[in-house]
Design an enzyme around this catalytic site. Structure first.
Site, PDB file in Angstrom:
ATOM      1  N   ASP A  71      34.866  36.994  37.768  1.00  0.00           N
ATOM      2  CA  ASP A  71      35.057  38.440  37.512  1.00  0.00           C
ATOM      3  C   ASP A  71      36.481  38.729  37.055  1.00  0.00           C
ATOM      4  O   ASP A  71      37.109  39.674  37.510  1.00  0.00           O
ATOM      5  CB  ASP A  71      34.716  39.232  38.776  1.00  0.00           C
ATOM      6  N   LYS A 106      39.253  40.260  34.935  1.00  0.00           N
ATOM      7  CA  LYS A 106      39.436  41.436  34.092  1.00  0.00           C
ATOM      8  C   LYS A 106      40.809  42.004  34.423  1.00  0.00           C
ATOM      9  O   LYS A 106      41.405  41.656  35.456  1.00  0.00           O
ATOM     10  CB  LYS A 106      38.338  42.470  34.354  1.00  0.00           C
ATOM     11  N   ASN A 143      41.684  43.069  37.911  1.00  0.00           N
ATOM     12  CA  ASN A 143      41.818  42.033  38.933  1.00  0.00           C
ATOM     13  C   ASN A 143      43.043  41.150  38.732  1.00  0.00           C
ATOM     14  O   ASN A 143      43.191  40.125  39.398  1.00  0.00           O
ATOM     15  CB  ASN A 143      40.552  41.165  38.990  1.00  0.00           C
ATOM     16  N   ASP A 166      40.599  39.033  44.007  1.00  0.00           N
ATOM     17  CA  ASP A 166      39.126  39.065  44.041  1.00  0.00           C
ATOM     18  C   ASP A 166      38.498  37.732  43.669  1.00  0.00           C
ATOM     19  O   ASP A 166      37.328  37.681  43.278  1.00  0.00           O
ATOM     20  CB  ASP A 166      38.570  40.168  43.137  1.00  0.00           C
ATOM     21  N   THR A 217      28.406  45.884  34.097  1.00  0.00           N
ATOM     22  CA  THR A 217      29.589  46.187  33.274  1.00  0.00           C
ATOM     23  C   THR A 217      30.085  44.887  32.656  1.00  0.00           C
ATOM     24  O   THR A 217      31.019  44.269  33.150  1.00  0.00           O
ATOM     25  CB  THR A 217      30.700  46.828  34.125  1.00  0.00           C
TER      26      THR A 217
END
Length: 395
Positions: free
Chosen positions: A157, A159, A162, A178, A197
């Site tokens: 994840d 992005k 993060n 995360d 998303t």
């Protein structure tokens, strides 16, 4: 304003509330809310606490399996094992996991706090980063993710939200956060949520809604998208591009370097992006290959990163060796006498200042003007006792 953890909207469990004082909401994310918290026993220590509501994942899971259940892995021992792995990860460019509390309905992750905020906000504020700064941040991201992969942890994840910044300065460490969350909330559950998303997700994840086979190169794709955004201040894939649906853009790696945003960016930077945003994972650069790319062969940048990392390690070591608050308090009290009213007044000021230094609440975004100190009228009260009653308001 400081509030009891038990009175927050998140209904923090009593064991957590007894140990940490919740200050304010720092942000909201797909996987939970993040609060600024202080250690009850030592106000000088501030953390970010991420509260993951497991119920939010229940409806997205398809079925339990040998390793995942509707919310968490079925075995409490498995969860504890994953927590221990995350706590043992040590890298200057990765947020340190200080403590984890696991309950049937919620997961509490007590994390190192990065006061510079999210990379996303920095990019928006500056309308894109200059090439050197983007290179400095990206090099650190590669080092961090390469380290995670060496420990068999795939982020999944990545992005800009993060990627956190250790300070408000341009030349700062980045902190990846995360990571490993899928190990704790259940991989299938998390993947189904994230696919809602998909802007940063690799095509192999989207094609199977996260249920197919993929490897650590999904992180390489996401890193390529992040580098694109840092340099151009707009995403390579978006719902705003009306000629093709977002999912199809990603599946085909359909993006371009528009002249208006890329004319001043080096060919090497664009080449590296083109090596990472590749549909065929077998041909996509991994982190080690990316680190060897010509664009990152910048001695000035590498030296800057090494200095930042060394400073972070030294600071962490110094904190670990810091005298206990009890030792500091005893030393303060030994040096305060009460021979006259003037001395008493002076000593009260000394005690106040000493407590403020010990609490160190002016670190980061917590400014001194936001803090109201309360001291007992009896100036013989210890700093540790004063701390528990000293803070009344924090914006």
């Amino acid at each position: 304003m400081f509030v009891s953890a038990k009175s927050t909207s998140s209904s923090v469990h009593s064991d957590v509330a007894d140990k940490y004082l919740v200050s304010k909401l720092l942000g909201k994310g797909a996987c939970g809310d993040v609060f600024l918290v202080f250690l009850e026993a030592d106000f000088s220590r501030q953390f970010a606490m991420k509260i993951v509501d497991k119920k939010s994942f229940t409806s997205t899971i398809i079925a339990p399996s040998a390793t995942t259940s509707g919310v968490l892995r079925s075995s409490a021992n498995d969860v504890l094992s994953e927590v221990n792995i995350l706590k043992q990860l040590q890298h200057p460019c990765i947020i340190h996991v200080h403590e984890v509390f696991d309950y049937p309905d919620r997961l509490y992750l007590v994390l190192e706090r990065a006061i510079g905020g999210e990379l996303f906000d920095r990019v928006v504020k500056k309308d894109g980063l200059d090439e050197f700064t983007a290179k400095l941040y990206f090099y650190q991201m590669l080092l961090a993710i390469e380290y995670l992969h060496s420990k068999n942890v795939v982020h999944r994840d990545l992005k800009p939200e993060n990627i956190l910044l250790a300070s408000e300065a341009d030349m700062t460490l980045i902190k990846v956060t995360d990571f490993g969350l899928s190990k704790l909330v259940g991989e299938q559950s998390l993947m189904k949520t994230l696919c809602g998303t998909p802007n940063y997700l690799a095509p192999e994840i989207i094609k199977t809604s996260g249920m197919g086979h993929y490897n650590s190169k999904v992180d390489s794709w996401s890193l390529g998208v992040i580098l694109f955004i840092m340099l151009a201040a707009y995403p390579p894939f978006s719902d705003d591009y009306n000629d093709m649906p977002l999912v199809e853009q990603i599946k085909k790696a359909r993006f371009s370097f528009a002249d208006h945003a890329w004319k001043s960016v080096s060919k090497e930077a664009k080449n590296l992006i083109s090596k990472m945003i590749v549909v065929n994972a077998a041909k996509r650069f991994n982190c080690t290959q990316a680190l060897r790319h010509n664009w990152l062969k910048d001695e000035v940048m590498v030296k800057q990163v090494e200095e930042l990392m060394k400073k972070d390690i030294d600071t962490r070591d110094a904190t670990a060796k810091k005298p206990s608050s009890e030792d500091v308090n005893a030393s303060v009290m030994q040096n305060i006498s009460h021979e006259s009213e003037a001395d008493l007044l002076n000593n009260t000021v000394q005690l106040k200042n000493s407590c403020k230094e010990n609490a160190d609440l002016t670190v980061g975004n917590v400014s001194e003007k936001d803090i109201v100190w309360k001291l007992e009228e009896d100036s013989s009260e210890s700093c540790s006792g004063a701390k528990k009653a000293k803070v009344d308001k924090l914006n």
